[in-house]
Design a protein around this motif. Structure first.
Motif, PDB file in Angstrom:
ATOM      1  N   THR A 138       0.418   0.120   1.000  1.00  0.00           N
ATOM      2  CA  THR A 138       1.303   1.053   1.701  1.00  0.00           C
ATOM      3  C   THR A 138       1.952   0.370   2.905  1.00  0.00           C
ATOM      4  O   THR A 138       3.162   0.501   3.137  1.00  0.00           O
ATOM      5  CB  THR A 138       0.506   2.297   2.173  1.00  0.00           C
ATOM      6  OG1 THR A 138      -0.169   2.846   1.046  1.00  0.00           O
ATOM      7  CG2 THR A 138       1.399   3.353   2.781  1.00  0.00           C
ATOM      8  N   THR A 139       1.131  -0.375   3.654  1.00  0.00           N
ATOM      9  CA  THR A 139       1.652  -1.063   4.846  1.00  0.00           C
ATOM     10  C   THR A 139       2.744  -2.048   4.448  1.00  0.00           C
ATOM     11  O   THR A 139       3.789  -2.135   5.105  1.00  0.00           O
ATOM     12  CB  THR A 139       0.502  -1.818   5.574  1.00  0.00           C
ATOM     13  OG1 THR A 139      -0.539  -0.894   5.811  1.00  0.00           O
ATOM     14  CG2 THR A 139       0.972  -2.410   6.882  1.00  0.00           C
ATOM     15  N   TYR A 180       5.832  -0.071   3.819  1.00  0.00           N
ATOM     16  CA  TYR A 180       6.446   0.391   5.076  1.00  0.00           C
ATOM     17  C   TYR A 180       7.193  -0.778   5.748  1.00  0.00           C
ATOM     18  O   TYR A 180       8.299  -0.609   6.247  1.00  0.00           O
ATOM     19  CB  TYR A 180       5.382   0.926   6.043  1.00  0.00           C
ATOM     20  CG  TYR A 180       4.804   2.292   5.705  1.00  0.00           C
ATOM     21  CD1 TYR A 180       5.564   3.282   5.080  1.00  0.00           C
ATOM     22  CD2 TYR A 180       3.494   2.616   6.052  1.00  0.00           C
ATOM     23  CE1 TYR A 180       5.017   4.538   4.796  1.00  0.00           C
ATOM     24  CE2 TYR A 180       2.950   3.871   5.775  1.00  0.00           C
ATOM     25  CZ  TYR A 180       3.718   4.820   5.141  1.00  0.00           C
ATOM     26  OH  TYR A 180       3.189   6.060   4.867  1.00  0.00           O
ATOM     27  N   LEU A 193       2.633   7.837   7.861  1.00  0.00           N
ATOM     28  CA  LEU A 193       3.502   6.884   8.564  1.00  0.00           C
ATOM     29  C   LEU A 193       3.407   7.065  10.084  1.00  0.00           C
ATOM     30  O   LEU A 193       3.486   6.097  10.834  1.00  0.00           O
ATOM     31  CB  LEU A 193       4.950   7.077   8.069  1.00  0.00           C
ATOM     32  CG  LEU A 193       6.013   6.185   8.698  1.00  0.00           C
ATOM     33  CD1 LEU A 193       5.689   4.712   8.500  1.00  0.00           C
ATOM     34  CD2 LEU A 193       7.387   6.503   8.104  1.00  0.00           C
ATOM     35  N   LYS A 202       5.410  10.283   4.379  1.00  0.00           N
ATOM     36  CA  LYS A 202       5.888  10.279   5.769  1.00  0.00           C
ATOM     37  C   LYS A 202       4.859  10.738   6.808  1.00  0.00           C
ATOM     38  O   LYS A 202       5.027  10.457   7.985  1.00  0.00           O
ATOM     39  CB  LYS A 202       7.136  11.168   5.867  1.00  0.00           C
ATOM     40  CG  LYS A 202       8.325  10.543   5.145  1.00  0.00           C
ATOM     41  CD  LYS A 202       9.530  11.463   5.177  1.00  0.00           C
ATOM     42  CE  LYS A 202      10.616  10.937   4.257  1.00  0.00           C
ATOM     43  NZ  LYS A 202      11.415  12.023   3.692  1.00  0.00           N
ATOM     44  N   CYS A 251      10.219   0.851   7.830  1.00  0.00           N
ATOM     45  CA  CYS A 251       9.802   2.205   8.256  1.00  0.00           C
ATOM     46  C   CYS A 251       9.051   2.175   9.578  1.00  0.00           C
ATOM     47  O   CYS A 251       8.902   3.206  10.230  1.00  0.00           O
ATOM     48  CB  CYS A 251       8.892   2.835   7.202  1.00  0.00           C
ATOM     49  SG  CYS A 251       9.705   3.087   5.638  1.00  0.00           S
ATOM     50  N   LEU A 252       8.512   1.007   9.956  1.00  0.00           N
ATOM     51  CA  LEU A 252       7.616   0.985  11.135  1.00  0.00           C
ATOM     52  C   LEU A 252       8.370   0.798  12.441  1.00  0.00           C
ATOM     53  O   LEU A 252       9.435   0.257  12.466  1.00  0.00           O
ATOM     54  CB  LEU A 252       6.577  -0.118  10.942  1.00  0.00           C
ATOM     55  CG  LEU A 252       5.580   0.155   9.822  1.00  0.00           C
ATOM     56  CD1 LEU A 252       4.819  -1.112   9.459  1.00  0.00           C
ATOM     57  CD2 LEU A 252       4.590   1.246  10.221  1.00  0.00           C
TER      58      LEU A 252
END
Ligand code: NAP
Length: 334
Positions: free
Chosen positions: A324-325, A328, A184, A181, A333-334
């Motif tokens: 990771t992107t 996300y 992020l 997190k 998450c973005l």
């Protein structure tokens, strides 16, 4: 099949440790606390153990009950810990005192594992020299700059005094990957076309992708090496600017760089810490975080680790950020 206890098993690194241990064919005991979020521990093979690390006696009883079923854990990976706290003393309480409770209860109950692995942190050593910019090495002197770092150093020193316990200390640098997190926040900013810099864009950083760290950790359980500490990174050094550039590339975004003056950032850190204290909440951004983020040299030399455990990181920052992107994005998450 070896029995592995992993504490902090539901957290970011812990949940990946559990997955890797299962993948490598181990019997996994996931140490969590009552009320922990178990969303990443859904595999039916996982045996969940509610552990109260604050209470040595309760822990001892738990090992006594388990000893009716099997002799002991082969390996204990003590990964539970806090990186944020309302009260600075909580760092030492959880990261140092609770860790001592765990180890002492295992020893007292004659339930001592073949190896006890402590997930420490590069923060225990503190940043590297800001003038020579030479990477942090195992032989460097300890100079932690945060309460978090000092708590990790305290438990390391305690563990080093336990000559009858085969232990390993792992000191990972910044760990990133799916489910994390803190990174992020940077990704969210870049997704909104803002490229923030708190320190110099030339700040030196090191990273390790979570899947590499957990593979190394499970491998380290089986190794003959013990009673030593190791630094863990992907073996490379990056600048703060490179990190942003790779995140921009993975997100396919243009950005405007926002270089924040240090005195403003420091002021915000003070305010955020005071506000969080007043509201009895942990603040992600505080004076310790300011010190960490503005230290110019977090590069480290992990060659010894690679040689000792035949550990070849599979992810450099570019590959890790891409994966990771995608996570996300796929998990909104973005
Ligand atoms: N992330 C990094 O960049 C990094 C770098 C170096 C070292 N580390 C170390 O790696 C370990 C795991 O970190 P993480 O990033 O995965 O953090 P995380 O996602 O916050 O996970 C922390 C874990 O520790 C547990 N925990 C916290 N306080 C506890 C307590 N009082 N009693 C028992 N369990 C407690 C948490 O349980 P709940 O979910 O119930 O709170 C959670 O399972 C930590 O020891 C950390 O210091 C992390």
């Amino acid at each position: 099949m070896s029995k592995i206890l992993i504490t902090g098993a539901n957290g970011f690194i812990g949940s990946f440790l559990v997955e890797e241990a299962l993948k490598q064919g181990h019997e996994v005991f996931a140490g969590v606390r009552s009320g922990s979020d178990l969303r990443f521990l859904k595999d039916y093979r996982i045996q969940t153990l509610i552990l109260d690390l604050s209470n040595k006696e309760k822990l001892r009883q738990k090992w006594f009950v388990l000893s009716q079923y099997f002799a002991k854990f082969d390996y204990v990976i003590h990964n539970a810990g806090i990186t944020q706290a309302i009260n600075p003393d909580d760092f030492d309480l959880v990261n140092n005192q609770y860790s001592q409770n765990l180890l002492e209860s295992l020893v007292d109950a004659n339930f001592k594992p073949k190896k006890f692995i402590l997930m420490s942190s590069l923060a225990a050593m503190g940043p590297g020299n800001a003038e020579t910019l030479s990477p942090i090495r195992l032989e460097d002197k300890f100079s932690p700059i945060t309460n978090y770092g000092r708590s990790k150093l305290n438990i390391e020193q305690y563990l080093s005094g336990q000559k009858n316990v085969p232990y390993l200390i792992l000191r990972p640098t910044a760990v990133y990957g799916p489910r994390e997190k803190d990174f992020l926040k940077l990704f969210k900013a870049i997704n909104k076309h803002v490229e923030p810099y708190i320190s110099s864009p030339k700040q030196l950083l090191s990273f390790v992708y979570v899947k590499d760290l957990v593979r190394l950790t499970i491998q380290a359980c089986h190794s003959d090496i013990s009673n030593r500490a190791f630094l863990v990174s992907d073996g490379q050094t990056y600048t703060c600017k490179e990190l942003s550039q790779l995140a921009k590339k993975a997100l396919n975004k243009w950005t405007i760089a926002l270089v924040l003056p240090k005195y403003i950032v420091k002021g915000v850190a003070h305010l955020s810490e005071s506000f969080a204290k007043m509201n009895h909440r942990t603040s992600v951004f505080n004076i310790d975080k300011y010190k960490e983020l503005t230290s110019l040299n977090w590069s480290c030399d992990s060659k010894e680790t690679q040689i000792a455990f035949d550990y070849i990181p599979e992810y450099n920052l570019e590959k890790g950020i891409e994966e990771t992107t995608n996570w996300y994005k796929n998990n909104n998450c973005l």
